[in-house]
Design an enzyme around this catalytic site. Structure first.
Site, short mmCIF file in Angstrom:
data_model
loop_
_atom_site.label_atom_id
_atom_site.label_comp_id
_atom_site.label_asym_id
_atom_site.label_seq_id
_atom_site.Cartn_x
_atom_site.Cartn_y
_atom_site.Cartn_z
N TYR A 1 -2.51 -0.21 9.88
CA TYR A 1 -2.65 -0.78 8.54
C TYR A 1 -1.34 -0.64 7.76
O TYR A 1 -0.84 -1.60 7.17
CB TYR A 1 -3.79 -0.09 7.79
N SER B 1 0.83 -1.21 0.00
CA SER B 1 0.00 0.00 0.00
C SER B 1 0.86 1.25 0.00
O SER B 1 1.96 1.27 0.57
CB SER B 1 -0.90 0.01 1.24
#
Length: 336
Positions: free
Chosen positions: A168, A143
């Site tokens: 995350y 990501s």
């Protein structure tokens, strides 16, 4: 070639399955269909792949597609340490695309355990299966969030990413480190892809594109964080999937067993300009509710995709105007 796609009921995984199936590969789709967002959307994606909803609700049972002879689906958790190796032993995959993960920056502030279970434990189990069952190549989702609040733009793969500002992001950086270690120790190829703000038809309901369109069409306020002083490298789903596919087709680059790529559009768009384009195409003014910066959020994302372009001939060519138009066509047909 038989390929495993995890996260097959998810946004990117669903589109990737269609791409691979149309290319003639034999594909097994895996997903746990968790309740992070509307499961009806996930089941409807699977229906597009020829998987009936009722059958797909059972865990650890294969469902054969009624649409694609070369596709079947199994509902399973990656963190299931007993069942996952059995799947690998039975199916004898040659390549794995891992799109399964607990996603969302803000949700990681509320439910950190879900990220540890799926993104750390689940990914660890997957790596072990790749090691023990002779997988040629693991392509996995990372990501752009790993860049945190880096000031230098555009973000490049060799930038320091040691200061994630959300759990995350930390789990995604951990995935990169774990994959590197397994490639180094056991010799199979791993390729990590740092996705930048993916949008398009069948997209996730928690993403900006979806939230803005739904609110504007319903005459509701849209939360505009940092008073709109943000920019994002919005990347259309077809461009993303083409890059993911090419990353899987390239078995090695300069004999490197481990590689990380940015995969974005390379042209950041100001949030207010993004909203304006939606307003223009809907012909409805947005009711903006100006909000402060959210914890864990970043001011700007901007992908330097030079490496992906040079190594894999990646060339995203969908403009924001075209991408929004295609999303709106799908959104209206699906919900209205």
């Amino acid at each position: 070639m038989k390929i495993l796609v995890t996260g097959a009921a998810g946004f990117i995984g669903f589109h990737l399955c269609i791409k691979l199936l149309n290319k003639g590969f034999e594909v097994v789709g895996l997903d746990n269909i968790n309740k992070y967002y509307d499961i009806d959307l996930k089941y409807d994606r699977l229906a597009e792949l020829g998987i009936k909803r009722g059958a797909a609700q059972k865990f650890q049972e294969f469902v054969q597609s009624k649409k694609y002879k070369n596709f079947k689906f199994i509902r399973m958790n990656l963190e299931d340490r007993e069942s996952l190796p059995g799947l690998f032993e039975e199916e004898k995959f040659e390549k794995v695309y891992n799109l399964a993960a607990q996603v969302g920056v803000r949700y990681s502030l509320e439910n950190p355990t879900a990220y540890i279970d799926s993104n750390i434990v689940g990914f660890s189990n997957l790596l072990e299966c790749c090691r023990n069952y002779d997988i040629q190549h693991l392509i996995f989702a990372s990501s752009s969030s790993v860049y945190g609040q880096n000031k230098k733009v555009p973000f490049a793969e060799n930038d320091v990413v040691d200061h994630p500002i959300s759990l995350y992001a930390a789990t995604k950086k951990s995935n990169e480190l774990m994959a590197y270690t397994y490639s180094h120790l056991y010799g199979f190829k791993t390729t990590g892809l740092r996705f930048f703000t993916v949008y398009g038809p069948w997209g996730r309901p928690d993403m900006a594109m979806f939230l803005f369109v739904k609110a504007i069409m319903e005459g509701k306020e849209i939360k505009t964080f940092n008073r709109g002083k943000l920019s994002r490298d919005f990347t259309y789903i077809d461009d993303i999937v083409e890059g993911v596919y090419k990353a899987g087709e390239k078995d090695s680059v300069n004999d490197e067993k481990y590689k990380i790529y940015n995969i974005g559009n390379g042209n950041p768009v100001k949030l207010l300009d993004f909203i304006s384009e939606i307003e223009k195409q809907l012909n409805i003014p947005a009711k903006k509710k100006m909000m402060p910066m959210q914890p864990g959020d970043v001011f700007e994302t901007w992908a330097d995709c030079t490496n992906l372009k040079n190594d894999l001939d990646y060339n995203p060519n969908t403009s924001i105007s075209e991408g929004i138009s295609k999303f709106l066509t799908w959104f209206k047909s699906y919900y209205y």
